[in-house]
Scaffold this active site. Structure first.
Site, PDB file in Angstrom:
ATOM      1  N   LYS A 124      22.608  23.855   1.355  1.00 54.58           N
ATOM      2  CA  LYS A 124      22.961  24.165   2.735  1.00 54.58           C
ATOM      3  C   LYS A 124      22.076  23.349   3.675  1.00 54.58           C
ATOM      4  CE  LYS A 124      23.935  28.190   5.659  1.00 54.58           C
ATOM      5  NZ  LYS A 124      23.945  29.659   5.732  1.00 54.58           N
ATOM      6  N   GLU A 132      32.252  44.936   3.110  1.00 56.18           N
ATOM      7  CA  GLU A 132      32.243  45.982   4.135  1.00 56.18           C
ATOM      8  C   GLU A 132      32.719  47.330   3.614  1.00 56.18           C
ATOM      9  OE1 GLU A 132      32.322  42.017   6.088  1.00 56.18           O
ATOM     10  OE2 GLU A 132      33.550  42.973   4.520  1.00 56.18           O
ATOM     11  N   ARG A 165      37.751  46.061   8.451  1.00 50.23           N
ATOM     12  CA  ARG A 165      38.003  45.898   7.022  1.00 50.23           C
ATOM     13  C   ARG A 165      37.692  47.167   6.231  1.00 50.23           C
ATOM     14  NH1 ARG A 165      35.600  40.303   4.965  1.00 50.23           N
ATOM     15  NH2 ARG A 165      37.628  40.198   3.980  1.00 50.23           N
TER      16      ARG A 165
END
Length: 629
Positions: free
Chosen positions: A260, A353, A381
């Site tokens: 990253k 979630e 969600r």
């Protein structure tokens, strides 16, 4: 210094500007591709550094995206990226270079992928862990249509793979060897933060083994042929693995290892993930572009998240039963201070979630009071878990919904426009919306003191405005203004962070000879009976809120008034029943009619018995059909 590595020099024979489509990309010689990758990184650092956006994730997928577009023929072959955090390079290679100056600007290039921008963009949802399910449906459709030569490729990060939905898709994809699909696992060990849980350990083990052998692993047991791990910054190795994956004509997992922030030292060394998303920065240093002397002269305002973080830490020190849970959003939701002080009492469960909410229910069943810190848009969600796992059991779980309402540059799937509507139908749910820092601290303390059911606090994205003092508090409702020299024509109900707008509208109404009472209900649902009594004393009640109308405060107040046989009409000024685009938050609110002059105009027309047709379609119509005067 943070000068990007691999940057091309002016004498390079190739140029990123030559890449107007993926077809052009395939004409490059392999030896030219590292130079192209360097140019892409320099471009991203300059452009994203100027506008802000997701920098670190995109720097990490430069070579991978080049390889994908050289091996596969988009859009005939479908490339499904699991959210646009890793989609900027794809945008560049599909003809949108000249629009990057408008990234995240109103009417400009979207933060995420966008079907309206390009036929190469299949999905634009910014909610993670969905790409594999899209791919499952697509490969089934291709199979039924007899389309054997059009590949379906899903690119998913290891962070997104912590979501349960991704595993539901893997369970289906791997069970059908006759339906070829290619899953590219972009493994950089991070989402917003280091990937957590057993999956992270498993992937680390696979990285350690390397390519010496292809051991049995969780993906092979699910029916996939596994290739890799492949160096995600070696284009030749990537192309070789992707060609092989396509040739196998069955479910294949290509494990790609990337870094990253690759090529930008500040981002590569970013342990705190400050470069996941950046504001305007100085490309040479990676630091904020705003000069230090300007920052000292005008200290940054406090965010709602920082005020919440400080108060939660204070509460955690007072109460040993207080715990916190989040879905891979430890820093963005303000849980980092508590996690550092009480690491055993803060749980980051990954991008999951649904699990987050039901795990919180278990914590509450175990005698603790969990605070679930989550973006408002992501609570969508986990509705079933809020309803059936928390509320049905009347469990004391507090939801702190960051970025409620209009968020601004992140686009339609990031606006927190629906949480109030969703939570309003949950029996026993109490929802609060603080107007300032003092009320946030106050309401958070009230919420965690409730023991017979769930609570929620809505926090906007903007910085906290100065405190707005109340003239009086009446049965939990704060009275912010009463017109002194005019009859009380209208009750203005300011929900959450709208009081400044509403108070300015009240001043404008007084110029027209109209008196008003401005109140902040603090707790939005259930509707406070005192609010009904106030409404009954006025000719008109107007709610102002940054939620959609259906299920919002206006519709709840109108229904409660009808149930109580109160004839005062209720008008709601709110957000439209639509997906809002990206743009500056204040601009979007103004366009929705949530500006002082628009609110005043809506009131004047309603009091005059006229429909507010000159106001935007997003605001001003009755909360319940037929109830406007």
């Amino acid at each position: 210094m943070s000068t990007p590595t691999g940057t091309a020099s002016p004498s390079d024979p190739i140029s990123l500007h030559d890449v107007t489509s993926p077809q052009v990309l395939r004409d490059f010689a392999p030896g030219e591709l590292p130079t192209l990758a360097g140019q892409i990184r320099a471009f991203l650092i300059a452009k994203v550094g100027a506008t802000g956006g997701h920098l670190g994730p995109n720097l990490g997928v430069v070579e991978l995206t080049i390889a994908l577009h050289r091996v596969f023929d988009s859009p005939s072959d479908v490339l499904v990226f699991d959210i646009g955090h890793q989609g900027y390079v794809h945008k560049l290679l599909t003809g949108r270079q000249d629009r990057f100056d408008t990234l995240r600007q109103a009417g400009g290039l979207s933060e995420y992928l966008s079907r309206a921008e390009s036929p190469h963009d299949l999905m634009e949802n910014s909610h993670a862990s969905t790409a594999l399910s899209y791919a499952d449906g697509l490969v089934k459709a291709r199979h039924l249509a007899g389309e054997r030569d059009r590949a379906v490729v899903a690119v998913i990060g290891d962070g997104a793979l912590t979501g349960g939905m991704a595993w539901e898709a893997l369970n289906n994809l791997g069970a059908a060897p006759e339906r070829p699909v290619i899953v590219v696992l972009n493994d950089n060990g991070r989402s917003y933060a280091p990937t957590t849980g057993a999956l992270a350990t498993h992937l680390s083990h696979l990285r350690g083994i390397g390519t010496r052998t292809t051991p049995r692993n969780v993906f092979t047991d699910l029916g996939f042929t596994c290739l890799g791990p492949v160096d995600g910054h070696d284009i030749s190795a990537l192309e070789s693995a992707l060609h092989r994956a396509r040739s196998l004509r069955r479910p294949v997992m290509v494990h790609v290892v990337t870094v990253k922030g690759k090529g930008y030292p500040s981002a590569e060394a970013d342990e705190a993930d400050c470069f996941h998303t950046v504001g305007a920065i100085d490309p040479a240093t990676g630091r904020a572009a705003k000069p230090v002397h300007a920052i000292l002269a005008h200290p940054p305002a406090r965010s709602w998240t920082s005020v919440f973080a400080t108060e939660l830490l204070s509460l955690a020190r007072e109460r040993e039963d207080l715990v916190a849970v989040t879905a891979s959003m430890l820093r963005p939701t303000g849980l980092r201070p508590m996690a550092e002080a009480f690491p055993d009492r803060v749980f980051d469960v990954g991008i999951a979630e649904q699990h987050t909410v039901t795990s919180a229910a278990g914590l509450a069943m175990g005698g603790l009071h969990p605070v679930v810190a989550i973006y408002a848009t992501f609570l969508n969600r986990a509705f079933d878990q809020v309803l059936m796992d928390v509320a049905l059991h009347r469990l004391p779980v507090t939801f702190v919904l960051d970025r409620a309402g209009v968020t601004g540059p992140d686009g339609p799937s990031h606006h927190g426009m629906w949480d109030m509507s969703i939570l309003a139908v949950v029996p026993g749910m109490r929802v609060a919306a603080p107007r300032d820092a003092t009320r946030l601290r106050e309401l958070l303390r009230e919420a965690v003191a409730i023991t017979d059911g769930p609570t929620a606090l809505r926090l906007p994205r903007e910085n906290v405005a100065p405190d707005t003092a109340a003239l009086a508090r009446m049965d939990g409702i704060d009275v912010l203004h009463r017109s002194a020299h005019h009859p009380l024509d209208v009750l203005l109900v300011a929900a959450g962070a709208t009081p400044e707008t509403v108070l300015q509208a009240a001043t404008e109404l007084e110029r027209h000879g109209m008196g008003s009472t401005v109140v902040d209900p603090r707790w939005l649902t259930p509707v406070n009976p005192a609010l009904l009594h106030l409404a009954a004393r006025h000719q008109l009640a107007v709610t102002v809120e940054d939620n959609t109308r259906t299920g919002g405060l206006g519709s709840l107040l109108a229904q409660a008034a009808a149930d109580a046989a109160i004839t005062t009409p209720v008008v709601s000024v709110d957000l439209p029943h639509a997906f809002l685009p990206h743009g500056p938050r204040n601009q979007l609110l103004t366009e929705a009619g949530l500006a002082p002059d628009a609110v005043a105009r809506t009131v004047l027309r309603a009091l005059a018995g006229k429909p507010p047709h000159d106001a935007p379609a997003t605001a001003g119509s009755p909360a319940v059909p037929g109830r406007a005067p």
